[in-house]
Design a protein around this motif. Structure first.
Motif, PDB file in Angstrom:
ATOM      1  N   TRP A  33       0.819  -1.212   0.000  1.00  0.00           N
ATOM      2  CA  TRP A  33       0.000   0.000   0.000  1.00  0.00           C
ATOM      3  C   TRP A  33       0.848   1.255   0.000  1.00  0.00           C
ATOM      4  O   TRP A  33       0.536   2.225  -0.689  1.00  0.00           O
ATOM      5  CB  TRP A  33      -0.982  -0.006   1.184  1.00  0.00           C
ATOM      6  CG  TRP A  33      -2.186  -0.810   0.815  1.00  0.00           C
ATOM      7  CD1 TRP A  33      -2.484  -2.071   1.205  1.00  0.00           C
ATOM      8  CD2 TRP A  33      -3.206  -0.427  -0.116  1.00  0.00           C
ATOM      9  NE1 TRP A  33      -3.624  -2.509   0.596  1.00  0.00           N
ATOM     10  CE2 TRP A  33      -4.101  -1.526  -0.222  1.00  0.00           C
ATOM     11  CE3 TRP A  33      -3.456   0.709  -0.865  1.00  0.00           C
ATOM     12  CZ2 TRP A  33      -5.217  -1.492  -1.043  1.00  0.00           C
ATOM     13  CZ3 TRP A  33      -4.569   0.739  -1.690  1.00  0.00           C
ATOM     14  CH2 TRP A  33      -5.441  -0.348  -1.773  1.00  0.00           C
ATOM     15  N   THR A  34       1.917   1.247   0.772  1.00  0.00           N
ATOM     16  CA  THR A  34       2.765   2.440   0.773  1.00  0.00           C
ATOM     17  C   THR A  34       3.451   2.606  -0.582  1.00  0.00           C
ATOM     18  O   THR A  34       3.722   3.717  -1.015  1.00  0.00           O
ATOM     19  CB  THR A  34       3.819   2.378   1.888  1.00  0.00           C
ATOM     20  OG1 THR A  34       4.501   1.151   1.787  1.00  0.00           O
ATOM     21  CG2 THR A  34       3.206   2.523   3.252  1.00  0.00           C
ATOM     22  N   ARG A  87       2.024   1.984  -3.403  1.00  0.00           N
ATOM     23  CA  ARG A  87       1.032   2.656  -4.261  1.00  0.00           C
ATOM     24  C   ARG A  87       0.917   4.138  -3.901  1.00  0.00           C
ATOM     25  O   ARG A  87       0.756   4.986  -4.771  1.00  0.00           O
ATOM     26  CB  ARG A  87      -0.332   1.984  -4.112  1.00  0.00           C
ATOM     27  CG  ARG A  87      -0.279   0.530  -4.523  1.00  0.00           C
ATOM     28  CD  ARG A  87      -1.641  -0.051  -4.527  1.00  0.00           C
ATOM     29  NE  ARG A  87      -2.257   0.206  -5.810  1.00  0.00           N
ATOM     30  CZ  ARG A  87      -3.156  -0.601  -6.363  1.00  0.00           C
ATOM     31  NH1 ARG A  87      -3.547  -1.669  -5.730  1.00  0.00           N
ATOM     32  NH2 ARG A  87      -3.680  -0.324  -7.517  1.00  0.00           N
ATOM     33  N   LEU A  88       1.000   4.429  -2.602  1.00  0.00           N
ATOM     34  CA  LEU A  88       0.893   5.835  -2.188  1.00  0.00           C
ATOM     35  C   LEU A  88       2.122   6.619  -2.669  1.00  0.00           C
ATOM     36  O   LEU A  88       2.001   7.753  -3.132  1.00  0.00           O
ATOM     37  CB  LEU A  88       0.762   5.930  -0.664  1.00  0.00           C
ATOM     38  CG  LEU A  88      -0.591   5.459  -0.124  1.00  0.00           C
ATOM     39  CD1 LEU A  88      -0.549   5.328   1.405  1.00  0.00           C
ATOM     40  CD2 LEU A  88      -1.695   6.430  -0.536  1.00  0.00           C
ATOM     41  N   PHE A 125       6.797   7.425   2.032  1.00  0.00           N
ATOM     42  CA  PHE A 125       6.235   6.193   1.466  1.00  0.00           C
ATOM     43  C   PHE A 125       7.250   5.481   0.570  1.00  0.00           C
ATOM     44  O   PHE A 125       7.384   4.253   0.615  1.00  0.00           O
ATOM     45  CB  PHE A 125       4.972   6.499   0.653  1.00  0.00           C
ATOM     46  CG  PHE A 125       3.817   6.960   1.499  1.00  0.00           C
ATOM     47  CD1 PHE A 125       3.526   6.334   2.698  1.00  0.00           C
ATOM     48  CD2 PHE A 125       3.008   8.012   1.092  1.00  0.00           C
ATOM     49  CE1 PHE A 125       2.462   6.750   3.484  1.00  0.00           C
ATOM     50  CE2 PHE A 125       1.941   8.441   1.866  1.00  0.00           C
ATOM     51  CZ  PHE A 125       1.673   7.807   3.065  1.00  0.00           C
TER      52      PHE A 125
END
Ligand code: ASP
Length: 502
Positions: free
Chosen positions: A118-119, A121-122, A286
């Motif tokens: 997820w990070t 993607r962020l 991120f």
């Protein structure tokens, strides 16, 4: 409002803190990912009756059994470091083994991996924002810059100086790399390290003359709109310069309209860039988190001397050669200038992309270092495309390392000169994106007849070194900007309108 503004940390501190926090969380997650291990028995995955999943040094090793027979071992998601075990990236794995992938998703993922996905993607979202502003920023900025210069002759001079600076510093970087690799001899030290794998899949490259000619072809885009859509910097730069020059030739109302439009566009894009830059601390956090969470540290051990050599040489170029140039040619304090450029340098480090960092480099050079738009709009986009000191140095060290590791005799002086020249050309041709240097290295290896698959030696640590060399690439572009600005200002009066036409 103004009070809160005053108490806020300076941007470069915010970015540094973001980077450290992201790096630290990533390292902690990495530790967590290592402890993970799971065994499944049953028929949930169709024909597999038993599946073992273990995390080995932050890679997932999956061993499958059919009945009591072992059918294969797969490493997913990282560079190959264990010869004999099939390596898949996640997409390949999903395509080939959908049932196992399903199980992997259900049971095989530690929350550390889930979190870092997820990070990732962020962080990518932040990079997308930077890429979103980059092209219009370059077009508007370059148009105002060329119109501000006022004459084709002055643009020609600036181009000449810029190219000379870029060639000289890249050459110095390569010489530094060659000196360090010949003194430290990391390849000979790594000969005893048996765990290094060499099973990389490397395609052979096109000849260097073809690569250089295709760069030349890019300068004449058959469809400028297509070049814009593709984000092809070299084509965009050339077309924009020619467009602005023709506007100068047209003169009168046409010129005024184009100038007003470009200035308005530039102002808007600069505002948009500053808004994206405000997110840099978070974006960098991120990106760093993901970089550290997924890289097992034990792959570094057999390559420690190689990494030390690359880093020492990069450090020398960034902290000795370039600061001397800044001090004596740009007449600036190198430390102050580095502080001004730090948001761009830190973002380059975290993103490993000099193209992605370009909006930040332009904003830092203009807003923090006070360099004129006429210089920066011209020098920086060109630099992000063709000036890569860090990459050139890295090519030289990596190829010599491979040669030392593979051959009994050291590479002859003649062949080392061939490495130097091809590394220079390759750094001009490499794109400002992650791992571009690694891909282009095939050309240098071919030039001196080294086996291409030996590139597998250095795959595992490329990402980390990419972060450092990208910062050096951006640092050299920025220093070039300061030097050219200084030379242009001393060579011509500040207001071009006052210069008599020749
Ligand atoms: N990542 C580098 C850059 O963007 C290129 C390279 O791979 O060396 O400047």
């Amino acid at each position: 409002m103004s009070e809160t503004k005053q108490t806020r940390l300076a941007l470069h501190w915010q970015i540094l803190i973001g980077m450290l926090v992201g790096g630290l969380i990533g390292i902690l997650l990495n530790l967590n990912a290592r402890e993970y291990s799971i065994t499944l028995v049953g028929d949930a995955a169709g024909s597999f009756t038993r599946v073992e999943l273990q995390d080995v040094n932050s890679m997932v090793l999956i061993t499958t059994y059919e009945g009591s027979e072992e059918t294969g071992s797969y490493v997913i998601g990282r560079s190959p470091v264990y010869p004999g075990i099939t390596h898949y990236d996640m997409d390949e794995f999903r395509a080939e083994y959908p049932e196992l992938y399903w199980m992997f998703q259900q049971y095989g993922r530690s929350w550390a991996r889930w979190f870092s996905d997820w990070t990732d993607r962020l962080g990518d979202l932040f990079l997308r924002m930077l890429k979103m502003v980059a092209i219009p920023l370059v077009v508007f900025s370059l148009t105002t810059g060329v119109l501000g210069l006022g004459k084709a002759e002055r643009i020609g001079k600036m181009f000449g100086r810029t190219m000379l600076y870029y060639l000289c510093t890249s050459f110095l970087a390569i010489v530094t790399g060659l000196l360090f690799v010949n003194v430290v001899k990391p390849g000979e030290r790594a000969k005893s390290a048996t765990t290094v794998a060499t099973d990389a899949i490397v395609e052979s490259a096109e000849p260097i003359s073809v690569m250089l000619f295709s760069q030349l072809e890019k300068m004449v885009p058959t469809n400028p709109m297509h070049a814009l859509a593709e984000g092809d910097f070299l084509s965009i730069i050339c077309f924009t310069i020619v467009f602005a020059l023709c506007a100068l030739l047209a003169g009168g109302k046409t010129l005024e309209t184009i100038r007003d439009g470009a200035e308005a566009g530039f102002e808007v894009m600069m505002k948009m860039t500053m808004a994206v830059i405000a997110l840099a601390p978070l974006g960098v956090c991120f990106l760093m988190l993901n970089a550290t969470a997924l890289n097992g540290t034990d792959v570094f051990a057999p390559l420690a001397w190689y990494m030390i050599t690359v880093l020492l040489a990069l450090l020398f170029h960034a902290c000795v050669t370039l600061p001397l140039i800044i001090k004596f040619m740009a007449k600036r304090n190198p430390l102050d200038f580095a502080r001004c450029m730090s948001p761009a340098l830190l973002t380059a480090f975290s993103s490993a992309s000099s193209n992605g960092t370009l909006p930040l480099t332009m904003a830092s050079v203009e807003k923090r270092a006070g360099i004129s738009n006429q210089t920066s709009s011209f020098v920086l986009p060109l630099g992000a495309t063709i000036n890569m000191d860090g990459t050139a140095l890295y090519e030289a060290v990596a190829v010599l390392f491979i040669a030392q590791h593979t051959m009994d005799e050291p590479l002859s002086l003649g062949l080392q000169i061939t490495v130097a020249l091809t590394a220079l050309l390759v750094s001009i041709g490499a794109a400002g994106i992650p791992h571009a240097g690694l891909v282009m290295m095939v050309i240098v290896l071919q030039a001196v007849g080294l086996p291409l698959e030996m590139q597998g030696l250095i795959l595992a640590v490329d990402r980390v070194l990419d972060m450092f060399r990208t910062s050096v690439n951006v640092w050299s572009d920025s220093c070039g900007c300061a030097v050219i600005d200084r030379i242009s200002k001393t060579a011509a009066p500040a207001n071009p309108a006052q210069v008599p036409e020749s």
